[in-house]
Design a protein around this motif. Structure first.
Motif, PDB file in Angstrom:
ATOM      1  N   GLN A 100     119.250   0.583  63.302  1.00  0.00           N
ATOM      2  CA  GLN A 100     118.660  -0.242  64.348  1.00  0.00           C
ATOM      3  C   GLN A 100     117.505   0.487  65.030  1.00  0.00           C
ATOM      4  O   GLN A 100     116.458  -0.103  65.328  1.00  0.00           O
ATOM      5  CB  GLN A 100     119.727  -0.627  65.378  1.00  0.00           C
ATOM      6  N   THR A 101     117.692   1.776  65.268  1.00  0.00           N
ATOM      7  CA  THR A 101     116.637   2.570  65.915  1.00  0.00           C
ATOM      8  C   THR A 101     115.366   2.565  65.086  1.00  0.00           C
ATOM      9  O   THR A 101     114.261   2.512  65.638  1.00  0.00           O
ATOM     10  CB  THR A 101     117.113   4.026  66.112  1.00  0.00           C
ATOM     11  N   LEU A 102     115.519   2.593  63.774  1.00  0.00           N
ATOM     12  CA  LEU A 102     114.357   2.615  62.891  1.00  0.00           C
ATOM     13  C   LEU A 102     113.604   1.291  62.853  1.00  0.00           C
ATOM     14  O   LEU A 102     112.550   1.179  62.226  1.00  0.00           O
ATOM     15  CB  LEU A 102     114.775   2.993  61.467  1.00  0.00           C
ATOM     16  N   THR A 103     114.130   0.266  63.537  1.00  0.00           N
ATOM     17  CA  THR A 103     113.457  -1.041  63.582  1.00  0.00           C
ATOM     18  C   THR A 103     112.838  -1.323  64.946  1.00  0.00           C
ATOM     19  O   THR A 103     112.177  -2.343  65.119  1.00  0.00           O
ATOM     20  CB  THR A 103     114.447  -2.187  63.278  1.00  0.00           C
ATOM     21  N   GLU A 104     113.038  -0.437  65.907  1.00  0.00           N
ATOM     22  CA  GLU A 104     112.711  -0.772  67.295  1.00  0.00           C
ATOM     23  C   GLU A 104     111.413  -0.178  67.816  1.00  0.00           C
ATOM     24  O   GLU A 104     111.190  -0.127  69.016  1.00  0.00           O
ATOM     25  CB  GLU A 104     113.863  -0.342  68.208  1.00  0.00           C
ATOM     26  N   GLY A 105     110.537   0.295  66.959  1.00  0.00           N
ATOM     27  CA  GLY A 105     109.269   0.835  67.437  1.00  0.00           C
ATOM     28  C   GLY A 105     109.288   2.346  67.460  1.00  0.00           C
ATOM     29  O   GLY A 105     110.267   2.965  67.863  1.00  0.00           O
ATOM     30  N   THR A 106     108.201   2.920  67.045  1.00  0.00           N
ATOM     31  CA  THR A 106     108.131   4.366  66.923  1.00  0.00           C
ATOM     32  C   THR A 106     107.596   5.011  68.189  1.00  0.00           C
ATOM     33  O   THR A 106     106.999   4.362  69.036  1.00  0.00           O
ATOM     34  CB  THR A 106     107.214   4.773  65.754  1.00  0.00           C
ATOM     35  N   GLU A 107     107.816   6.306  68.302  1.00  0.00           N
ATOM     36  CA  GLU A 107     107.299   7.056  69.438  1.00  0.00           C
ATOM     37  C   GLU A 107     105.855   7.482  69.192  1.00  0.00           C
ATOM     38  O   GLU A 107     105.141   7.850  70.117  1.00  0.00           O
ATOM     39  CB  GLU A 107     108.164   8.302  69.656  1.00  0.00           C
ATOM     40  N   ASP A 108     105.434   7.441  67.937  1.00  0.00           N
ATOM     41  CA  ASP A 108     104.085   7.841  67.568  1.00  0.00           C
ATOM     42  C   ASP A 108     103.316   6.646  67.029  1.00  0.00           C
ATOM     43  O   ASP A 108     103.861   5.556  66.886  1.00  0.00           O
ATOM     44  CB  ASP A 108     104.122   8.944  66.504  1.00  0.00           C
TER      45      ASP A 108
END
Length: 261
Positions: A100-108
């Motif tokens: 799920q984290t990998l779908t929620e927008g990156t920090e970079d």
């Protein structure tokens, strides 16, 4: 009433145990790798598939099974939602949580500088990217002597990166790339960059670039004017919203050190 044979009951019981074992094993493979652990920066490159991402996660000790990760992502239709970029992950997260984290927008943010862009084009492009600290005027001031030395490539940078850090990144990358080609004196490098810049704007494809480079070298050898139209476009700058508008015959009379006519 007819009684169910004992062996059928035994088979059903066995199958039930197998299903329970499979369910329990699958559920276990989705649990966190550890109860405690440091957060790590995990990068998903552009174009990476689920299998590659899963393998990298398993190698980094963030999931128990790359196969379980892949199956979970596919069953939950997350395969088209995974994003490229940088993420902060922890071995204390479950596989569903990580997916799920990998779908929620990156920090970079990914940025791409194209070959042949002048500094102003780079600045205009960076203004459109989600860079919180970028300042176009500062960028143009810092790069006033770096035309041709801002290496065109795709970069993954923090959203809060400063303008100075961006310039350093582009120029340092240029230096590293040049070092793989050879050791040039400042004058040799300047000549190389100027000629390469002209070839980049005048030609398309390696074969045409070789021909144009040869023509320019021959003209230099006989002390002939280079007569490159791209230099006229460079002198004119932006015309009607275009940086590289076709040159006019009158442009050959423009007063500029960059006019190769």
């Amino acid at each position: 009433m007819r009684k169910t044979p004992i062996f059928i009951l035994a088979i059903l019981a066995f199958l039930a145990l197998v299903l329970v074992a499979i369910y329990g094993g699958a559920k276990y493979l989705l649990t966190p790798v550890a109860d405690a652990g440091d957060e790590v920066r995990f990068v998903v490159a552009k174009g990476q598939g689920i299998a590659t991402i899963g393998a990298k996660l398993e190698e980094a000790g963030l999931v128990r099974s790359k196969h379980a990760f892949r199956l979970y992502v596919q069953l939950n239709k997350l395969d088209t939602k995974l994003q490229a970029g940088s993420f902060t992950l922890s071995p204390t997260q479950s596989t569903p949580d990580i997916a799920q984290t990998l779908t929620e927008g990156t920090e970079d943010v990914w940025i791409t500088l194209l070959e042949g862009w002048r500094r102003e084009e780079i600045a205009e492009y960076l203004e459109t990217v989600d860079l919180l600290e970028f300042d176009s005027a500062e960028f143009l001031e810092l790069t006033s002597t770096y035309e041709g030395y801002l290496f065109p490539d795709t970069y993954l940078v923090p959203k809060e990166i400063t303008t100075t850090a961006l310039v350093d990144l582009f120029t340092n990358t240029f230096e590293k790339k040049i070092a793989t080609i050879g050791d040039f004196s400042p004058s040799e490098l300047k000549r190389l960059v100027i000629l390469a810049s002209l070839v980049e704007r005048e030609a398309r494809g390696s074969e045409q670039m070789r021909r144009v480079a040869g023509i320019l070298e021959n003209r230099l050898a006989i002390n002939m004017a280079l007569q490159v139209d791209a230099t006229l476009q460079y002198v004119r700058g932006e015309v009607a919203g275009k940086w590289w508008a076709p040159p006019l015959a009158a442009d050959k009379d423009l007063k500029s050190a960059f006019n190769t006519y």
